[in-house]
Design an enzyme around this catalytic site. Sequence first.
Site, PDB file in Angstrom:
ATOM      1  N   ALA A  66       0.875  -1.172   0.000  1.00 44.82           N
ATOM      2  CA  ALA A  66       0.000   0.000   0.000  1.00 44.82           C
ATOM      3  C   ALA A  66       0.911   1.219   0.000  1.00 44.82           C
ATOM      4  O   ALA A  66       2.053   1.153   0.455  1.00 44.82           O
ATOM      5  CB  ALA A  66      -0.877  -0.018   1.240  1.00 44.82           C
ATOM      6  N   GLY A 111       0.718  -4.857   0.882  1.00 45.35           N
ATOM      7  CA  GLY A 111      -0.453  -4.924  -0.001  1.00 45.35           C
ATOM      8  C   GLY A 111      -0.176  -5.624  -1.320  1.00 45.35           C
ATOM      9  O   GLY A 111      -1.100  -6.159  -1.941  1.00 45.35           O
ATOM     10  N   GLU A 114      -0.447  -9.190  -0.537  1.00 43.47           N
ATOM     11  CA  GLU A 114      -1.879  -9.443  -0.310  1.00 43.47           C
ATOM     12  C   GLU A 114      -2.644  -9.510  -1.632  1.00 43.47           C
ATOM     13  O   GLU A 114      -3.551 -10.329  -1.792  1.00 43.47           O
ATOM     14  CB  GLU A 114      -2.442  -8.346   0.608  1.00 43.47           C
ATOM     15  N   GLU A 134       4.345  -4.775   7.494  1.00 38.41           N
ATOM     16  CA  GLU A 134       3.493  -3.760   8.128  1.00 38.41           C
ATOM     17  C   GLU A 134       3.845  -3.466   9.585  1.00 38.41           C
ATOM     18  O   GLU A 134       3.808  -2.316  10.015  1.00 38.41           O
ATOM     19  CB  GLU A 134       2.017  -4.191   8.037  1.00 38.41           C
TER      20      GLU A 134
HETATM   21  N1  CAA Z   1       4.620   3.356  -0.783  1.00 36.88           N
HETATM   22  C1  CAA Z   1       4.990   4.543  -1.331  1.00 36.88           C
HETATM   23  N2  CAA Z   1       6.149   4.707  -2.018  1.00 36.88           N
HETATM   24  C2  CAA Z   1       6.938   3.619  -2.146  1.00 36.88           C
HETATM   25  C3  CAA Z   1       6.601   2.371  -1.610  1.00 36.88           C
HETATM   26  C4  CAA Z   1       5.370   2.257  -0.899  1.00 36.88           C
HETATM   27  N3  CAA Z   1       4.940   1.099  -0.380  1.00 36.88           N
HETATM   28  N4  CAA Z   1       7.610   1.515  -1.889  1.00 36.88           N
HETATM   29  C5  CAA Z   1       8.518   2.198  -2.582  1.00 36.88           C
HETATM   30  N5  CAA Z   1       8.127   3.484  -2.753  1.00 36.88           N
HETATM   31  C6  CAA Z   1       8.840   4.578  -3.432  1.00 36.88           C
HETATM   32  C7  CAA Z   1      10.007   5.072  -2.603  1.00 36.88           C
HETATM   33  O1  CAA Z   1       9.584   5.984  -1.632  1.00 36.88           O
HETATM   34  C8  CAA Z   1      10.863   5.685  -3.670  1.00 36.88           C
HETATM   35  O2  CAA Z   1      10.329   6.946  -3.998  1.00 36.88           O
HETATM   36  P1  CAA Z   1      11.323   8.219  -4.204  1.00 36.88           P
HETATM   37  O3  CAA Z   1      12.157   7.840  -5.400  1.00 36.88           O
HETATM   38  O4  CAA Z   1      10.389   9.357  -4.453  1.00 36.88           O
HETATM   39  O5  CAA Z   1      12.131   8.352  -2.952  1.00 36.88           O
HETATM   40  C9  CAA Z   1      10.637   4.790  -4.882  1.00 36.88           C
HETATM   41  O6  CAA Z   1       9.434   4.074  -4.621  1.00 36.88           O
HETATM   42  C10 CAA Z   1      11.748   3.777  -5.075  1.00 36.88           C
HETATM   43  O7  CAA Z   1      11.924   3.088  -3.852  1.00 36.88           O
HETATM   44  P2  CAA Z   1      13.351   2.940  -3.110  1.00 36.88           P
HETATM   45  O8  CAA Z   1      14.246   4.089  -3.474  1.00 36.88           O
HETATM   46  O9  CAA Z   1      13.087   2.695  -1.664  1.00 36.88           O
HETATM   47  O10 CAA Z   1      13.904   1.623  -3.834  1.00 36.88           O
HETATM   48  P3  CAA Z   1      14.870   0.524  -3.223  1.00 36.88           P
HETATM   49  O11 CAA Z   1      15.210  -0.380  -4.346  1.00 36.88           O
HETATM   50  O12 CAA Z   1      15.965   1.143  -2.448  1.00 36.88           O
HETATM   51  O13 CAA Z   1      13.937  -0.290  -2.173  1.00 36.88           O
HETATM   52  C11 CAA Z   1      11.948  -1.422  -1.447  1.00 36.88           C
HETATM   53  C12 CAA Z   1      12.821  -0.991  -2.648  1.00 36.88           C
HETATM   54  C13 CAA Z   1      12.685  -2.455  -0.598  1.00 36.88           C
HETATM   55  C14 CAA Z   1      10.666  -2.034  -2.020  1.00 36.88           C
HETATM   56  C15 CAA Z   1      11.621  -0.179  -0.563  1.00 36.88           C
HETATM   57  O14 CAA Z   1      11.124   0.837  -1.407  1.00 36.88           O
HETATM   58  C16 CAA Z   1      10.595  -0.435   0.491  1.00 36.88           C
HETATM   59  O15 CAA Z   1      10.909  -1.006   1.533  1.00 36.88           O
HETATM   60  N6  CAA Z   1       9.323  -0.019   0.253  1.00 36.88           N
HETATM   61  C17 CAA Z   1       8.274  -0.126   1.242  1.00 36.88           C
HETATM   62  C18 CAA Z   1       7.721  -1.543   1.286  1.00 36.88           C
HETATM   63  C19 CAA Z   1       6.665  -1.676   2.368  1.00 36.88           C
HETATM   64  O16 CAA Z   1       6.912  -1.444   3.528  1.00 36.88           O
HETATM   65  N7  CAA Z   1       5.453  -2.085   1.941  1.00 36.88           N
HETATM   66  C20 CAA Z   1       4.347  -2.286   2.845  1.00 36.88           C
HETATM   67  C21 CAA Z   1       3.499  -1.058   2.914  1.00 36.88           C
HETATM   68  S1  CAA Z   1       2.283  -1.149   4.192  1.00 36.88           S
HETATM   69  C22 CAA Z   1       0.979  -1.983   3.509  1.00 36.88           C
HETATM   70  O17 CAA Z   1       1.052  -2.552   2.440  1.00 36.88           O
HETATM   71  C23 CAA Z   1      -0.265  -1.942   4.360  1.00 36.88           C
HETATM   72  C24 CAA Z   1      -1.381  -2.809   3.979  1.00 36.88           C
HETATM   73  O18 CAA Z   1      -1.344  -4.012   4.070  1.00 36.88           O
HETATM   74  C25 CAA Z   1      -2.638  -2.186   3.596  1.00 36.88           C
END
Ligand code: CAA
Length: 260
Positions: A66, A111, A114, A134
């Site tokens: 998400a 998400g 999921e 999460e």
């Molecule tokens: N939401 C919003 N933006 C996201 C994102 C997310 N889930 N995942 C990645 N992005 C964005 C980053 O912020 C970044 O944006 P900017 O270039 O503007 O800074 C861009 O995508 C590229 O990401 P990274 O620079 O972080 O890329 P990376 O290769 O270094 O890392 C990654 C990749 C490991 C996927 C890392 O981005 C990450 O950990 N993302 C978050 C993953 C996460 O925690 N997902 C769970 C969300 S909570 C959820 O899903 C709740 C639910 O069940 C409803």
Amino acid sequence: MEFNTLILEKEEYLATLYINRPKALNALNSEALFELETAVRDIRSDSNIKVMIITGAGDKAFVAGADITFMVPLTSDEGRFFSDLGERVMRQIELLEKPVIAAINGFALGGGCELAMACDIRLASETAVFALPEVGLGIIPGFGGTQRLPRLIGEGRAKELTFTANKINAQEAFRIGLVNNVYPPDQLMDEAKNLAKKIAANAPLAVGYAKHAINKGLQVDIDTAMSIESDIFGLCCATIDKIEGMSAFVEKRKPKFEGK
Ligand code: CAA
């Protein structure tokens, strides 16, 4: 059909839906979820489409979760609404009368994992990474993850993955039964399309009914489940495709199913 966050392609019997938010690694905000709902509704009503593939645009992410930026300001009520919305859309994919294949081409986190779990069959690229991160963000999985993961891989493994937020690779996801198969990245879409083609060669109503019988039966006791199966078996016996399938066998020819 035009979307801001998705690309929907249709060819013959197959719909391929790309989650397309490259700047956020295809993370799902509410716009993406509403558009996903519209796309699923369109595919449901399109009688030409027999199978759907969901994948991520680009070569890095299926869906990285998400959208965290979107969730930062959410109040309790807004969080509840967002979770309800995500759960509803995932459920619509699960309830779609047509099989849905997830072609997981990279990060499938939160998400994204999921979304993959709401699909019927999961194929992964060797580069795919799975996690429910999460609890590291102070929330819990909100698009059905706490419910589908234990049903898919068992309670103990699901709790370990959920409590630790550990990332696992595609081979580990295969070992624990989270994905059906793993392929080199450049073969993933071909393999997903081959699978779709095999499914589409069968009677579409029967395939849809089989999905319904499996999904419904898994939620109830075995005797109720058997009764669901025999009810649906009876429905199949009232279809033109049943006559065609069996006639084709007797006449030693390939069946031509009409979905009726
Ligand atoms: N939401 C919003 N933006 C996201 C994102 C997310 N889930 N995942 C990645 N992005 C964005 C980053 O912020 C970044 O944006 P900017 O270039 O503007 O800074 C861009 O995508 C590229 O990401 P990274 O620079 O972080 O890329 P990376 O290769 O270094 O890392 C990654 C990749 C490991 C996927 C890392 O981005 C990450 O950990 N993302 C978050 C993953 C996460 O925690 N997902 C769970 C969300 S909570 C959820 O899903 C709740 C639910 O069940 C409803």
